[in-house]
Scaffold this motif. Structure first.
Motif, PDB file in Angstrom:
ATOM      1  N   GLY A   1       0.807  -1.217   0.000  1.00 57.76           N
ATOM      2  CA  GLY A   1       0.000   0.000   0.000  1.00 57.76           C
ATOM      3  C   GLY A   1       0.840   1.266   0.000  1.00 57.76           C
ATOM      4  N   SER A   2       2.088   1.147   0.404  1.00 57.33           N
ATOM      5  CA  SER A   2       2.955   2.329   0.439  1.00 57.33           C
ATOM      6  C   SER A   2       3.662   2.550  -0.897  1.00 57.33           C
ATOM      7  CB  SER A   2       3.986   2.171   1.572  1.00 57.33           C
ATOM      8  OG  SER A   2       3.301   2.007   2.790  1.00 57.33           O
TER       9      SER A   2
ATOM     10  N   THR B   1       9.431  -2.563   7.471  1.00 61.21           N
ATOM     11  CA  THR B   1       9.290  -3.515   6.368  1.00 61.21           C
ATOM     12  C   THR B   1      10.650  -3.755   5.698  1.00 61.21           C
ATOM     13  OG1 THR B   1       7.055  -2.709   6.067  1.00 61.21           O
ATOM     14  CG2 THR B   1       7.978  -3.939   4.233  1.00 61.21           C
TER      15      THR B   1
ATOM     16  N   THR C   1       4.743   1.030   9.022  1.00 66.70           N
ATOM     17  CA  THR C   1       5.439   0.479  10.194  1.00 66.70           C
ATOM     18  C   THR C   1       6.879   0.960  10.314  1.00 66.70           C
ATOM     19  OG1 THR C   1       6.059  -1.378   8.806  1.00 66.70           O
ATOM     20  CG2 THR C   1       4.094  -1.657  10.185  1.00 66.70           C
TER      21      THR C   1
ATOM     22  N   SER D   1       6.386   4.121   4.716  1.00 63.61           N
ATOM     23  CA  SER D   1       6.141   2.828   5.360  1.00 63.61           C
ATOM     24  C   SER D   1       5.342   3.062   6.623  1.00 63.61           C
ATOM     25  CB  SER D   1       7.473   2.140   5.702  1.00 63.61           C
ATOM     26  OG  SER D   1       7.220   0.966   6.434  1.00 63.61           O
TER      27      SER D   1
HETATM   28  O1  F6P Z   1       2.679  -7.136   2.944  1.00 63.08           O
HETATM   29  C1  F6P Z   1       1.821  -6.688   3.903  1.00 63.08           C
HETATM   30  C2  F6P Z   1       1.848  -5.226   4.163  1.00 63.08           C
HETATM   31  O2  F6P Z   1       1.671  -5.066   5.507  1.00 63.08           O
HETATM   32  C3  F6P Z   1       0.791  -4.471   3.367  1.00 63.08           C
HETATM   33  O3  F6P Z   1      -0.481  -4.605   3.908  1.00 63.08           O
HETATM   34  C4  F6P Z   1       1.328  -3.090   3.415  1.00 63.08           C
HETATM   35  O4  F6P Z   1       0.687  -2.254   2.499  1.00 63.08           O
HETATM   36  C5  F6P Z   1       2.776  -3.366   3.098  1.00 63.08           C
HETATM   37  O5  F6P Z   1       3.059  -4.578   3.790  1.00 63.08           O
HETATM   38  C6  F6P Z   1       3.744  -2.297   3.465  1.00 63.08           C
HETATM   39  O6  F6P Z   1       3.762  -2.041   4.827  1.00 63.08           O
HETATM   40  P1  F6P Z   1       4.453  -0.746   5.419  1.00 63.08           P
HETATM   41  O7  F6P Z   1       3.742   0.430   4.901  1.00 63.08           O
HETATM   42  O8  F6P Z   1       4.328  -0.883   6.905  1.00 63.08           O
HETATM   43  O9  F6P Z   1       5.895  -0.749   4.983  1.00 63.08           O
END
Ligand code: F6P
Length: 537
Positions: free
Chosen positions: A155-156, A211, A208, A206
């Motif tokens: 999504g990012s 990632t 989180t 991101s």
């Molecule tokens: O792969 C799972 C996921 O959590 C997605 O739902 C999310 O869009 C992507 O990874 C990226 O996560 P983040 O924005 O925390 O880096």
């Protein structure tokens, strides 16, 4: 009986009805009812939604709406908009709709109105976007920024890249945009190979900020920058972050003054209209970004208030249930007859499949029915010269969404007429096909007749609009978001978590040290051991 879906009165009625109508052809349905096109059409929100070429009767729709009511869809829609923690596995509200709520409105989360927070971030994004677009924000060596590289994944990434491509017509052409997502080093290398670090800004996106792909690419980007600029202070002028995790952003070395925040109630695949859309705002400017948000909001209001019988996302979602669970059609093609929407199918793949690719109900019971369809597609007319063969004559029936616009953003004589003629023709061909008699009457030799028959009876929707604008894009995205939620409610699943992506990530973290240390003993299955050994060389 699991969550009661397949045992419910509405479901039973649909099963009986299905047996009665499943073999009726679209040819028959249209010939028996001259008002069909008008009856199964909604014109609202500037969208002409034709769903008459679906294998439905008026009774089908009545029964599907009854199912929606029996599943409490109205209450579930209200629960989402009101900030109830409907993402129960993560104990979170689901409030992407608050991201486009107008200034001055109220959306409460845990006793706090989040709308002012949303607008505060939007204003910070606008100030930043304007300073980059006007060349006021200078890189470390005093040069204005010319290149924007968004680093993110899922999504990012998919939202930003889709929206950038979709709205390129409205973009600031003095800025170059690149998107790096894959952990494959080729992605980063190619994205920056012709860029000057002095003129490049990285947006590390991101939710989180943990990632693996994004953090690996971000570290590589920092090294690439510092190899040239040789001073840690340069990072502050060339990196900004979009995240919910201030601590990790600071730990990475990005000044949190240059961080654009969002909240745990925004799911990754629902985040393109949050600060994750920073690259979009840089490209199209704050005014257009606000128009995009307004489009989202208009569709939110439509979903929230239109009766089911006139509600575009509700009808889309219910048609999907009808095909997936009754006909057993497990795939859905999305076919934009608009080249700017070339990344829209990829974007929808995450939105739909990460949301509704679920096997258990909210209570954790294994479902005894099918859930989310496989979404895929390519822009028309390219797809016509590739996979449409299967859509027309293959043994799998694939419902199609055609998306088109009356007016092209780049008027070139006849192109748009040819394009739209093709879109309309495809739906007609899919629905009505060509019988053996019709083929024979064309003088085709007998042995070739079966090869040239089009069985037809293949369903499709058309979403027809005037022109691709930021507002229309917002409406389109929100429309699919809400169709996904409609289906999630019918199936009684949680469209807002994504636990299915975890196991592979965890196993990869175990395999990484095994690839790096050739002497580490391997305790996987024999196939996995041998693959690791092959890589070790
Ligand atoms: O792969 C799972 C996921 O959590 C997605 O739902 C999310 O869009 C992507 O990874 C990226 O996560 P983040 O924005 O925390 O880096």
């Amino acid at each position: 009986m699991k969550n009661g879906l397949t045992g419910s009165a509405a479901w039973k009625s649909l099963e009986n009805h299905f047996r009665a109508v499943k073999d009726i052809s679209l040819r028959t349905l249209f010939s028996e009812d001259p008002s069909r096109a008008e009856r199964f059409r909604i014109q609202d929100e500037g969208i002409y939604f034709d769903y008459s070429k679906h294998r439905i009767t008026s009774e089908t729709m009545v029964l599907l709406f009854a199912l929606a009511r029996e599943r409490g869809l109205g209450k579930r829609i209200a629960a989402m908009f009101s900030g109830e923690k409907i993402n129960i596995t993560e104990n979170r509200a689901v409030l992407h709709t608050a991201l486009r709520a107008p200034k001055g409105s109220t959306v409460m989360v845990d006793g706090h109105n989040v709308v002012p927070d949303v607008h505060q971030v939007l204003e910070k994004m606008s100030r930043f976007a304007n300073s980059i677009r006007r060349g006021e924000w200078k890189g470390f060596t005093g040069k204005p920024i010319k290149n924007i590289v968004n680093i993110g994944i899922g999504g990012s990434d998919l939202g930003p890249v889709m929206a950038y491509e979709a709205l390129k017509f409205y973009s600031h052409r003095d800025l170059a945009f690149r998107f790096v997502s894959n952990i494959d080093g080729n992605d980063f290398s190619e994205a920056v190979q012709d860029l000057s670090p002095e003129e490049t800004l990285f947006i590390v996106s991101s939710k989180t900020f943990t990632t693996l792909e994004t953090m690996t690419n971000a570290r590589t980007a920092r090294k690439w920058l510092l190899d040239k600029l040789a001073d840690d202070k340069a990072v502050a002028r060339h990196f900004v972050a979009v995240s919910t995790n201030e601590k990790e952003v600071a730990a990475f070395g990005i000044d949190t003054a240059n961080m654009f925040g969002f909240w745990d109630w925004v799911g990754g695949r629902y985040s393109l209209d949050s600060a994750i859309g920073l690259s979009t705002m840089l490209a199209i400017g704050p005014d257009n970004f606000y128009l995009l948000l307004d489009g989202f909001h208009q569709m939110d209001e439509h979903f929230r208030s239109a009766p089911f019988e006139r509600n575009i996302p509700v009808i889309m979602g219910l048609l999907g249930v009808w095909y997936i669970d009754f006909f057993g059609f497990s795939s859905q093609a999305v076919l934009p007859y608009e080249n700017y929407l070339k990344r829209f199918p990829a974007y929808l793949q995450q939105l739909t499949m990460e949301s509704n690719g679920k096997q258990v109900t909210l209570d954790g019971d294994r479902v005894d029915y099918n859930t989310g369809a496989i979404y895929w597609g390519e822009p028309g007319t390219n797809g016509q010269h590739s996979f449409y063969q299967m859509i027309h004559q293959g043994t799998s029936i694939i419902p199609c969404d055609f998306i088109g616009f009356r007016t092209s953003l780049n008027h070139l004589a006849l192109h748009q007429d040819y394009l739209i003629a093709n879109m309309i023709a495809q739906g007609e061909a899919l629905a009505f096909g060509k019988s053996a008699n019709e083929v024979k009457n064309e003088g085709v030799p007998g042995s070739l007749v079966p090869h040239k028959v089009f069985e037809g009876n293949r369903p499709s929707s058309v979403f027809f609009m005037e022109k691709l604008t930021p507002g229309k894009l917002g409406k389109l995205v929100a429309m699919y978001e809400h169709a996904v939620y409609t289906q999630g409610v019918i199936w009684g699943i949680n469209p807002f978590d994504q636990m299915g992506v975890e196991l592979g990530k965890v196993l990869a973290m175990k395999i990484i040290p095994e690839l790096l240390d050739r002497d580490r003993p391997l305790q996987h299955d024999t196939s996995t051991n041998e693959l690791i050994n092959f890589y070790r060389g």
